[in-house]
Design an enzyme around this catalytic site. Structure first.
Site, short mmCIF file in Angstrom:
data_model
loop_
_atom_site.label_atom_id
_atom_site.label_comp_id
_atom_site.label_asym_id
_atom_site.label_seq_id
_atom_site.Cartn_x
_atom_site.Cartn_y
_atom_site.Cartn_z
N ASP A 40 17.54 59.20 72.38
CA ASP A 40 17.35 60.60 72.75
C ASP A 40 15.85 60.84 72.88
O ASP A 40 15.10 60.66 71.91
CB ASP A 40 17.96 61.50 71.68
CG ASP A 40 17.98 62.97 72.08
OD1 ASP A 40 17.05 63.42 72.77
OD2 ASP A 40 18.92 63.67 71.68
N ASP B 40 22.99 64.85 64.95
CA ASP B 40 24.19 64.84 65.79
C ASP B 40 25.44 64.55 64.96
O ASP B 40 26.35 63.85 65.40
CB ASP B 40 24.05 63.82 66.93
CG ASP B 40 22.96 64.19 67.92
OD1 ASP B 40 22.45 65.32 67.84
OD2 ASP B 40 22.61 63.35 68.76
N HIS C 198 26.95 68.27 71.97
CA HIS C 198 25.92 67.22 71.90
C HIS C 198 25.38 67.06 70.49
O HIS C 198 24.73 66.05 70.19
CB HIS C 198 24.80 67.47 72.91
CG HIS C 198 23.82 68.54 72.55
ND1 HIS C 198 22.54 68.56 73.06
CD2 HIS C 198 23.91 69.63 71.76
CE1 HIS C 198 21.89 69.61 72.60
NE2 HIS C 198 22.70 70.28 71.81
N ASP D 226 16.77 59.44 67.40
CA ASP D 226 16.98 60.86 67.71
C ASP D 226 16.24 61.71 66.68
O ASP D 226 16.16 61.36 65.50
CB ASP D 226 18.49 61.15 67.64
CG ASP D 226 18.89 62.42 68.35
OD1 ASP D 226 18.09 63.36 68.41
OD2 ASP D 226 20.05 62.48 68.83
N GLU E 293 19.05 63.25 77.36
CA GLU E 293 18.38 64.53 77.13
C GLU E 293 17.07 64.71 77.91
O GLU E 293 16.24 65.55 77.53
CB GLU E 293 18.13 64.76 75.62
CG GLU E 293 19.41 64.86 74.78
CD GLU E 293 20.20 66.15 74.96
OE1 GLU E 293 19.72 67.06 75.67
OE2 GLU E 293 21.32 66.23 74.40
N ASP F 181 14.13 63.34 72.76
CA ASP F 181 13.49 64.32 71.89
C ASP F 181 13.02 63.72 70.56
O ASP F 181 12.38 64.40 69.75
CB ASP F 181 14.38 65.54 71.66
CG ASP F 181 15.63 65.28 70.83
OD1 ASP F 181 15.67 64.32 70.04
OD2 ASP F 181 16.60 66.07 70.97
N HIS G 183 17.46 64.52 65.88
CA HIS G 183 18.54 65.27 65.25
C HIS G 183 19.61 64.30 64.72
O HIS G 183 19.70 63.15 65.15
CB HIS G 183 19.17 66.22 66.27
CG HIS G 183 18.17 67.14 66.91
ND1 HIS G 183 17.52 66.82 68.08
CD2 HIS G 183 17.70 68.35 66.51
CE1 HIS G 183 16.68 67.81 68.39
NE2 HIS G 183 16.77 68.74 67.46
N HIS H 265 23.51 64.57 75.06
CA HIS H 265 23.94 63.50 74.17
C HIS H 265 25.44 63.48 73.94
O HIS H 265 25.94 62.53 73.31
CB HIS H 265 23.20 63.59 72.84
CG HIS H 265 22.79 62.26 72.30
ND1 HIS H 265 21.77 62.09 71.39
CD2 HIS H 265 23.26 61.01 72.55
CE1 HIS H 265 21.63 60.81 71.10
NE2 HIS H 265 22.53 60.14 71.78
#
Length: 298
Positions: free
Chosen positions: A225, A125, A138, A121, A270, A227, A123, A99
Site C-alpha cells: 500500500d 486493515d 478496504h 501498509d 491505493e 500510503d 494501516h 486495498h
C-alpha cells in the site's frame, strides 16, 4: 531474481475506500510505463487490461459493509484472474485500486497452495463490520484473508482462512482504529510498527518479515500500500499518515523481497492520481515494482 513471466492485471476499484480517484491508479501506473519497465529487466509481460467495475454499483443493505455485493463480485473476478495466471506459471502483478482488491488477489494466489503474506501498509486493515468506524471494506482486507469477516469476503481461496495468520507480517503500520488494536493482538499476525522500525532498523524488520512469510511452503504474496511511504514522498494516496517509511526504506523492502526469491504474486494499491503531484506516486510505485522484480543499483 531470475527472469519470470508476469501477468499484469488492472483492478480499478474505488468502492472500498472513502474517496474516489483511486480507480484511476492502474492507468496512472501504466502511464508511468510499468509494463515497459519490467520488460526492460527481461521479464515477459502480459497485460490483461482492467477488470471491469459496474457503472452502477450495489451499495448493499449493511451500513458497515459499504458496497459489499459489488466488491465481493469484483474480488471474485480478481481471484479468478490471479489463479489463472498462477496456473499458467506466471507471477501475477495486480494494480490498484483500493486495498479491498487484495481480498481477491491474495486469495486467488493462495488457491490450492500454502503461501505467506507480507502486508506493507500504514494501516492494519483488520477491521470487521462490528468494529469498523466507516464501513469501508478496504480497511477490512487483512482481517478477511485471515478468516475474520463476512462470508461473502472470506472464501475466495476455497478455504477459510486463505492465509495462516502465523505466516503474515504486517510492516510499517502506524495508524490503527481502536477496535483493530485488540483484534491484531489476538490474531497471530506479526506486526512491525514504525516504532519497531525506528528502534531496530528497517533491515532487521524486513529480515524478520521475509522469514515469517517464508515459513509457508509455496512462497509468499506481497501487498504494498503506497500510503506506507511518508506522504512527502508519496502524496497521491487517499489516507496519508505522517511519519512513514522513506524512499530508500521502501526500496530496501522490495530488494529484500527480490533477494529472497520467494515472492509468487504481488499487488500495488491505493495510488490516487487525483491527489498526486505530476504522477509522482505512480512513478515511485513503478520504481518499487522494478526493485521487487530484481532491479539493482550495480
Amino acid at each position: 531474481m531470475p527472469s519470470s513471466p508476469i501477468t499484469l492485471v488492472g483492478a480499478p476499484i474505488s468502492l472500498g475506500a472513502g474517496k474516489r480517484g483511486v480507480d484511476l491508479g492502474p492507468s496512472a501506473l501504466r502511464y508511468a510505463n510499468i509494463g515497459e519497465s519490467l520488460s526492460a529487466l527481461g521479464h515477459p509481460v502480459l497485460d490483461l487490461g482492467n477488470i471491469p467495475v459496474p457503472s452502477v454499483p450495489e451499495l448493499g443493505p449493511h451500513p458497515r459493509l459499504r458496497y459489499l455485493p459489488t466488491i465481493s463480485a469484483f474480488c471474485a473476478d480478481v481471484a479468478e484472474r490471479v489463479a489463472e495466471a498462477v496456473a499458467a506459471g506466471r507471477i501475477p502483478l495486480i494494480l490498484g485500486g483500493d486495498h479491498s482488491l487484495s481480498i481477491g488477489s491474495v486469495a486467488g494466489s493462495a488457491r490450492g497452495r500454502d503461501i505467506g503474506l507480507i502486508w506493507i501498509d500504514a494501516h492494519g486493515d483488520f477491521n470487521t463490520a462490528d468494529i469498523s468506524p466507516s464501513g469501508n471494506i478496504h480497511g477490512m482486507s487483512l482481517a478477511c484473508l485471515t478468516g475474520h469477516g463476512h462470508a461473502d469476503l472470506t472464501g475466495f481461496a476455497g478455504r477459510v482462512p486463505a492465509i495462516n495468520p502465523a505466516y503474515v507480517a504486517l510492516v510499517g503500520v502506524r495508524d490503527l482504529d481502536p477496535g483493530e488494536r485488540q483484534a491484531l493482538r489476538d490474531s497471530g499476525v506479526r506486526c512491525f510498527t514504525m516504532q519497531d522500525i525506528d528502534r531496530r532498523g528497517f533491515s532487521a524488520v524486513m529480515e524478520d518479515a521475509v522469514r515469517i512469510a517464508s515459513q509457508a511452503v509455496d512462497g509468499f504474496h506481497v501487498s504494498f500500500d503506497l500510503d506506507v511511504i511518508d506522504p512527502r514522498e508519496a502524496p497521491g494516496v487517499g489516507t496519508p499518515v505522517p511519519g512513514g517509511i522513506s524512499y530508500r526504506e521502501a526500496h530496501l523492502a522490495m530488494e529484500f523481497i527480490a533477494v529472497s526469491g520467494r515472492m509468487v504474486s504481488i499487488d500495488l494499491v491505493e495510488d490516487n492520481p487525483v491527489l498526486d503531484d505530476r504522477n509522482k506516486t505512480a512513478l515511485l510505485g513503478v520504481e518499487l515494482i522494478q526493485s521487487a522484480f530484481g532491479k539493482q543499483i550495480l
